[in-house]
Scaffold this active site. Sequence first.
Site, PDB file in Angstrom:
ATOM      1  N   HIS A 270       0.849  -1.192   0.000  1.00 44.34           N
ATOM      2  CA  HIS A 270       0.000   0.000   0.000  1.00 44.34           C
ATOM      3  C   HIS A 270       0.883   1.240   0.000  1.00 44.34           C
ATOM      4  CE1 HIS A 270      -3.120   2.853   1.136  1.00 44.34           C
ATOM      5  NE2 HIS A 270      -3.955   1.952   0.665  1.00 44.34           N
ATOM      6  N   ASP A 327      -7.928  -5.613   0.091  1.00 47.54           N
ATOM      7  CA  ASP A 327      -8.416  -6.489  -0.973  1.00 47.54           C
ATOM      8  C   ASP A 327      -7.986  -7.949  -0.821  1.00 47.54           C
ATOM      9  OD1 ASP A 327      -9.704  -4.424  -2.466  1.00 47.54           O
ATOM     10  OD2 ASP A 327      -7.746  -3.722  -3.123  1.00 47.54           O
TER      11      ASP A 327
END
Length: 389
Positions: A270, A327
């Site tokens: 991320h 996710d």
Amino acid sequence: TGRVGLDIGFVNTASCESAITFIDGDEGILRYRGYPIDQLAEKSTFLETSYLLIYGELPTKEQLEEFTDNVTRHTMLHEEMKRFFAGFPREAHPMAVLSSGVSALSTFYQDSLDPFDEEQVHISTIRLLAKLPTIASYAHKTAIGQPMLYPDNDLGYVENFLRMTFGVPAEKYEVDPVVAKALDRLFILHADHEQNCSTSTVRLVGSSQANMFASISAGVNALFGPLHGGANQAVLEMLEDIQAEGTDPKKYMEKVKNKEDGVKLMGFGHRVYKNYDPRAAIVKKDVRAVLETMNKPDPLLDLAMGLEDIALKDDYFVERKLYPNVDFYTGLIYKAMGFPTEMFTVLFAIGRLPGWIAQWREMINDPKTKIGRPRQVYTGETERAYPSK
Ligand code: CMC
């Protein structure tokens, strides 16, 4: 004019001031309007959280009732709009159908396009929240060749969406409360994430004073990509491929580390979190329980957990501070609920919608807003004369 800074991918550049969502990426903290994400996931509902994001405060009981009632009354689509769905190829990706549908709203609702008219912004807000699940379920129904169902105003937001997606006219659809609660909670986890790619897109398009439908349709398209919302679909496809080909998870991880064919561990890493994504932590806690309650065990869950175990002990991932993101585990829950893989990113879009709306409204109301217009560092030819013929 003068020297411009180069910041590819906006790694260090803030594009706005915002009072909506706080992230501390090193500590793995996420708060909406000051409320920690775990408390909202535990105690709030998606519509209440939407209200909080959009209006800045948790609603009173009366405010929430009014808001819910308003959203419920706008869930139907204009009848003419249904023709759009018939026009797309059956195999169209539902994200493409969704963004087209949202864009089309600005043709049907020309009475609510003025970004500076408060009443019009209010009605667009309600219309978007109300109609996105309807568009999403119709995209799915068209893909599988089943009739579209009208919304049912007796049902809650998520329950209505589940019925429109999985119900058929011939039978009464019984909403499974476990599924509805789990989906509502997942929507809360996705509801905002400050200046991510799709939200920045919504703001950038909106900064030209384009209407909210146009701006949010652009956001849906930005979310489509596999490095952003499309990652939830990509994770499941990755797990299915590893399973189908019987690949040893350790071997797969070697491929990732060697960057063979550009292979990545999808659902990992991320831009902002250099620690465990707090949303992923909540989903990871939920996933086994939800699959067990639904009596849908899935060997892909063990595979995913195995990949995470390898990654968290491996220097490649440790040095780069790569952890599971939101996710990584969500797709396993969506799959157990019966959603086809192509619908996963659509579910992310429904969840993210209140964040896009809140950010667009904050942008339009901020007197400091200017049209977004990044500069560049030119690397092309210097001046040259057109050759004489
Ligand atoms: N698998 C393998 N290596 C990775 C991964 C991954 N998933 N993510 C990052 N890296 C490596 C990357 O190759 C780079 O290595 P090096 O230093 O050797 O060049 C290093 O880690 C830093 O990564 P980056 O690409 O510079 O980081 P970024 O901030 O530009 O990208 C990201 C962030 C999320 C796009 C990226 O981590 C990624 O592609 N992850 C996989 C896709 C994914 O799961 N996306 C969902 C993001 S979270 C929710 C959402 O937005 O939908």
